[in-house]
Design an enzyme around this catalytic site. Structure first.
Site, short mmCIF file in Angstrom:
data_model
loop_
_atom_site.label_atom_id
_atom_site.label_comp_id
_atom_site.label_asym_id
_atom_site.label_seq_id
_atom_site.Cartn_x
_atom_site.Cartn_y
_atom_site.Cartn_z
N TYR A 51 -2.43 -26.54 -6.36
CA TYR A 51 -2.56 -24.81 -6.57
C TYR A 51 -1.59 -24.44 -7.18
O TYR A 51 -0.15 -24.60 -7.18
CB TYR A 51 -2.55 -24.34 -4.97
N GLU A 53 -1.62 -20.68 -8.62
CA GLU A 53 -1.98 -19.28 -8.63
C GLU A 53 -0.61 -18.56 -9.49
O GLU A 53 0.24 -18.78 -9.15
CB GLU A 53 -2.31 -18.37 -7.59
N ASP A 197 -16.50 -14.50 -30.29
CA ASP A 197 -16.77 -15.65 -29.37
C ASP A 197 -16.83 -16.93 -30.10
O ASP A 197 -17.91 -16.91 -30.78
CB ASP A 197 -17.81 -15.48 -28.45
N THR A 223 -14.89 -21.89 -25.65
CA THR A 223 -14.87 -23.07 -24.87
C THR A 223 -13.93 -24.13 -25.54
O THR A 223 -13.64 -23.79 -26.69
CB THR A 223 -16.45 -23.29 -24.45
N LYS A 226 -16.81 -28.12 -26.85
CA LYS A 226 -17.85 -28.30 -27.80
C LYS A 226 -17.39 -28.87 -29.30
O LYS A 226 -16.74 -30.14 -28.99
CB LYS A 226 -18.64 -26.87 -28.21
N ARG A 232 -14.23 -29.58 -20.32
CA ARG A 232 -15.29 -28.33 -20.21
C ARG A 232 -14.27 -27.28 -19.73
O ARG A 232 -13.66 -27.39 -18.62
CB ARG A 232 -16.13 -28.93 -19.09
N1 DSN Z 1 -25.08 -21.61 -24.85
C1 DSN Z 1 -24.92 -22.94 -24.46
C2 DSN Z 1 -25.12 -23.86 -25.39
O1 DSN Z 1 -24.86 -23.44 -26.61
O2 DSN Z 1 -25.56 -25.06 -25.32
C3 DSN Z 1 -23.69 -23.07 -23.95
O3 DSN Z 1 -23.39 -22.03 -22.99
#
Ligand code: DSN
Length: 415
Positions: A51, A53, A197, A223, A226, A232
């Site tokens: 933990y 925080e 984003d 994210t 990807k 993740r």
């Molecule tokens: N929008 C999803 C994708 O691109 O697969 C991920 O959140």
């Protein structure tokens, strides 16, 4: 995984089958990647127990020395990678990164302008059934029906009419370069905040293959799993003047304890992304996508917008007498993993769709090159032109298996 094998054979079986699946299928899900063994090991490390925080040197728990080390490494490496003043590496996901930005800037009922989900946007950019469309008043922009490209004049028109408090740029299934400068100019004209984003294209931005939003955006979310090929998770980047506001909104605003094991793995992924090898990987990802789009076009498939500048493409199956849902299912039987995807102005529901989305991050991680992209396009074409012919599907399955054997992955994972 001998300990797990003994203690929980059912979960052990699912994990080993997933390893086999990832090894033996051609995975073309544009938002997935195969993280390195170092990333996976770190994510599975004992930091899972801790933990922490708060933030480095400002924690609410004792024993955070090593948690501080890995979080500081992740922050500093991300700053270097993207050239930004402030990074928060604690968001559990891209959606939570976006949530923190909205919660920090907006009041319930304020207006958001984002790319429509059916035109390639993301749920968290104001979809009516997502928190972003429930708490706020969402307006959407989209792509031109004729070109499949974002119509910036139309974005400006909508922004001027609706006067949103925030404009969101970024997409889940848009294959072309996004003009972040144009978005920032529109946002300035209507006195809106600008959020970029970059979840899908973060790796391309790092390698200089897609223009960076850093000079233009007030906030950047991403994210990490990807094209960036990390664990993740999510992250937020912004100028120093917004640092405190964003940090406070992530914790204690919308999250509790950070996932230190994931943050440590983010640090590992950022180090990998700082290497020259990562840049060459991204160059190949984009080359492979272009090659696959060209090969599919030659086979008579319509690629939305006529091609790709990125790692992904959207295939319109309207003329192929097969829905996206059925295409996904039959390709799965042949060992090719894709996702059904609405095409712009689709007349079918999102559970059916008229398209599929294809991406090259994983096959490129497996070291496949242009000749393999041509072969994969041919295999996809064979399956989608003969969806009811089990002999063809069986033959393609065998070819997929031998291609996977030629480009092995995760061989050293002990089961
Ligand atoms: N929008 C999803 C994708 O691109 O697969 C991920 O959140």
């Amino acid at each position: 995984m001998q300990v797990l094998k003994k203690s929980d054979p059912e979960v052990y079986e699912a994990v080993t089958k997933e390893i086999e699946r990832e090894r033996n299928n051609i995975v073309l899900i544009a938002s997935e990647n195969y993280a390195s063994r170092s990333v996976l090991e770190t994510q599975g490390s004992i930091f899972s127990n801790k933990y922490a925080e708060g933030y480095p040197d400002k924690r609410y728990y004792g024993g955070c020395d090593y948690a501080d080390s890995v979080e500081s490494l992740a922050i500093n490496r991300a700053k270097e990678l993207f050239g930004v003043e402030h990074v928060n590496v604690q968001p559990h996901s891209g959606t939570q990164a976006n949530m923190a930005v909205y919660f920090a800037l907006l009041k319930p009922g304020d207006k958001i302008l984002g790319m429509g989900l059916s035109n390639g946007g993301h749920l968290s950019h104001g979809a009516p059934f997502n928190f972003s469309g429930i708490f706020y008043k969402p307006y959407v922009y989209g792509v031109s029906k004729k070109t499949g490209l974002i119509d910036y004049d139309n974005v400006r028109k909508i922004a001027k009419k609706r006067k949103p408090k925030i404009i969101v740029a970024g997409a889940s299934s848009y294959s072309r370069t996004i003009d972040f400068k144009a978005f920032s100019e529109i946002a300035k004209e209507v006195k809106a905040f600008f959020l970029a984003d970059i979840a899908h294209i973060a790796g391309l931005i790092v390698a200089g293959l897609h223009p960076s939003p850093v000079p233009y955006a007030d906030f950047i979310t991403s994210t990490t799993h990807k094209t960036l090929r990390g664990p993740r998770g999510g992250m937020i980047m912004c100028g120093a003047k917004y640092a405190r506001m964003i940090d406070k909104m992530i914790f204690p605003g919308i999250q509790g304890g950070p996932l230190i094991h994931v943050i440590a793995a983010k640090a590992v992924a950022f180090k990998e992304a700082l290497s020259e090898k990562f840049n060459s990987y991204q160059i190949r990802v984009v080359k492979n996508a272009k090659e696959m789009a060209d090969a599919l076009t030659q086979k008579g498939f319509r690629v939305v917008s006529g091609g790709t500048d990125t790692h992904l493409m959207l295939i319109d199956l309207t003329d192929k007498s097969i829905t996206g849902r059925d295409a996904q299912a039959v390709l799965d039987r042949a060992g090719i993993t894709v996702n059904k995807n609405s095409i712009p102005y689709d007349d079918k529901p999102a559970t059916v769709t008229s398209g599929i989305r294809l991406g090259t991050p994983i096959v490129t991680t497996r070291n496949m090159r242009e000749p393999e992209m041509v072969l994969i396009a041919d295999l996809i074409s064979q399956v989608l032109n003969n969806p009811n012919d089990s002999v063809v599907i069986g033959r393609v399955r065998e070819k997929v298996r031998s291609l996977c054997d030629k480009f092995p992955v995760y061989e050293d994972i002990e089961t």
